[in-house]
Motif scaffolding. Sequence first.
Motif, short mmCIF file in Angstrom:
data_model
loop_
_atom_site.label_atom_id
_atom_site.label_comp_id
_atom_site.label_asym_id
_atom_site.label_seq_id
_atom_site.Cartn_x
_atom_site.Cartn_y
_atom_site.Cartn_z
N LEU A 99 47.45 44.62 41.67
CA LEU A 99 48.70 45.33 41.90
C LEU A 99 49.11 45.27 43.37
O LEU A 99 50.29 45.10 43.69
N ARG A 100 48.14 45.39 44.28
CA ARG A 100 48.43 45.27 45.71
C ARG A 100 48.93 43.87 46.05
O ARG A 100 49.88 43.69 46.83
N ALA A 101 48.28 42.86 45.47
CA ALA A 101 48.64 41.49 45.76
C ALA A 101 50.07 41.19 45.30
O ALA A 101 50.84 40.53 46.00
N ALA A 102 50.42 41.67 44.12
CA ALA A 102 51.76 41.43 43.61
C ALA A 102 52.80 42.14 44.46
O ALA A 102 53.88 41.60 44.74
N ALA A 103 52.50 43.37 44.90
CA ALA A 103 53.43 44.10 45.76
C ALA A 103 53.62 43.41 47.10
O ALA A 103 54.66 43.56 47.74
N ALA A 104 52.60 42.63 47.51
CA ALA A 104 52.70 41.88 48.77
C ALA A 104 53.51 40.61 48.62
O ALA A 104 53.74 39.90 49.60
N GLY A 105 53.92 40.30 47.40
CA GLY A 105 54.82 39.17 47.18
C GLY A 105 54.17 37.90 46.67
O GLY A 105 54.82 36.85 46.65
N LEU A 106 52.92 37.95 46.22
CA LEU A 106 52.29 36.75 45.68
C LEU A 106 53.02 36.29 44.42
O LEU A 106 53.58 37.10 43.68
N ALA A 107 52.99 34.97 44.20
CA ALA A 107 53.71 34.38 43.07
C ALA A 107 52.93 34.58 41.78
O ALA A 107 52.13 33.75 41.37
N ALA A 108 53.18 35.71 41.14
CA ALA A 108 52.51 36.07 39.90
C ALA A 108 53.56 36.59 38.92
O ALA A 108 53.97 37.75 39.02
N PRO A 109 54.03 35.74 37.99
CA PRO A 109 55.14 36.14 37.12
C PRO A 109 54.81 37.25 36.14
O PRO A 109 55.72 37.95 35.68
N ARG A 110 53.54 37.45 35.81
CA ARG A 110 53.12 38.54 34.93
C ARG A 110 51.76 39.05 35.39
O ARG A 110 50.90 38.25 35.79
N LEU A 111 51.54 40.36 35.26
CA LEU A 111 50.27 40.97 35.64
C LEU A 111 49.75 41.82 34.49
O LEU A 111 50.52 42.46 33.77
N ALA A 112 48.44 41.85 34.35
CA ALA A 112 47.80 42.77 33.41
C ALA A 112 46.60 43.39 34.10
O ALA A 112 45.89 42.71 34.85
N VAL A 113 46.37 44.67 33.86
CA VAL A 113 45.23 45.37 34.46
C VAL A 113 44.58 46.23 33.39
O VAL A 113 45.25 46.72 32.47
N TYR A 114 43.26 46.43 33.53
CA TYR A 114 42.54 47.30 32.62
C TYR A 114 41.95 48.47 33.40
O TYR A 114 41.11 48.29 34.29
N GLU A 115 42.45 49.65 33.10
CA GLU A 115 41.97 50.91 33.66
C GLU A 115 41.69 50.87 35.16
O GLU A 115 40.55 51.10 35.61
N PRO A 116 42.71 50.59 35.99
CA PRO A 116 42.50 50.74 37.43
C PRO A 116 42.10 52.19 37.71
O PRO A 116 42.75 53.12 37.21
N PRO A 117 41.02 52.43 38.46
CA PRO A 117 40.43 53.77 38.54
C PRO A 117 41.13 54.71 39.51
O PRO A 117 40.50 55.30 40.41
N PHE A 118 42.43 54.89 39.32
CA PHE A 118 43.16 55.86 40.11
C PHE A 118 42.91 57.26 39.55
O PHE A 118 42.41 57.43 38.44
#
Length: 258
Positions: A99-118
């Motif tokens: 999520l951090r990497a995508a917010a920084a502008g990396l070229a990732a057209p879709r993201l999926a995450v499993y239970e980020p421990p926030f």
Amino acid sequence: MSKVISRDGTPLAYERSGEGPPLILVGGAFSTGTAEEPLAGLLVEDFDVVTYDRRGRGASGDTAPYAVAREVEDLAALIEEVGGSAFLYGMSSGGALVLRAAAAGLAAPRLAVYEPPFTVREDTVAEKAAYTRSLTTALAEGRRGDAVELFLSVVGMPREFIGQMKQAPVWRSFESLAPTLAHDDAIMGDGTVPTARLALLTQPVLVVDGGASPPLMRDAARLTAAAVPDGRARTLPGQTHDVDPRQLAPVLREFFNG
């Protein structure tokens, strides 16, 4: 195993297999690229899957001082290696990194995450700060075993189980990876859901949780999805944080092929 060089000169070891659009799998705490191999094996028919050792782990190098930005650059190097754009999937704290990497502008057209421990509880911020101080002290003093025990205690492992693990061969592996606990800790920030950062994301983001996971972890997953403009929440019935890749793979395949 192949290697790519990150921006700061750190070599990153990775494996690549399958055909289709590139998909990079990012592991969480105490994991090397091998932890994601079972999931990768279920996705290779649809994707060009990359697993890798995050810096400081396995066959990858590590360059001091650590900064979260360096791990974002690591993902940028891998994305460039596979053609300049890639889907990203992150497990646990690896999801927070994605999520951090995508917010920084990396070229990732879709993201999926499993239970980020926030956390969804503001009253736990002080506890997170105390953990950071204790972890930093233990690692600075070379007490890797104490650092491992601290982490396992914080994530809720009963003391008697920790005692049993100390006698098992896996404990030595945990101690070898103990310095990277500080990396994951830094990635998590103050531990709360980074709603302002998530609001910057423009691509579809799938946030998956397990139906048998603790309620607070599931609440955090739902809040994470809700904070993303195109966030999508999905629950896997009967699953915990130790998710079965056979249950997860079809969900990822459907999302990334969407």
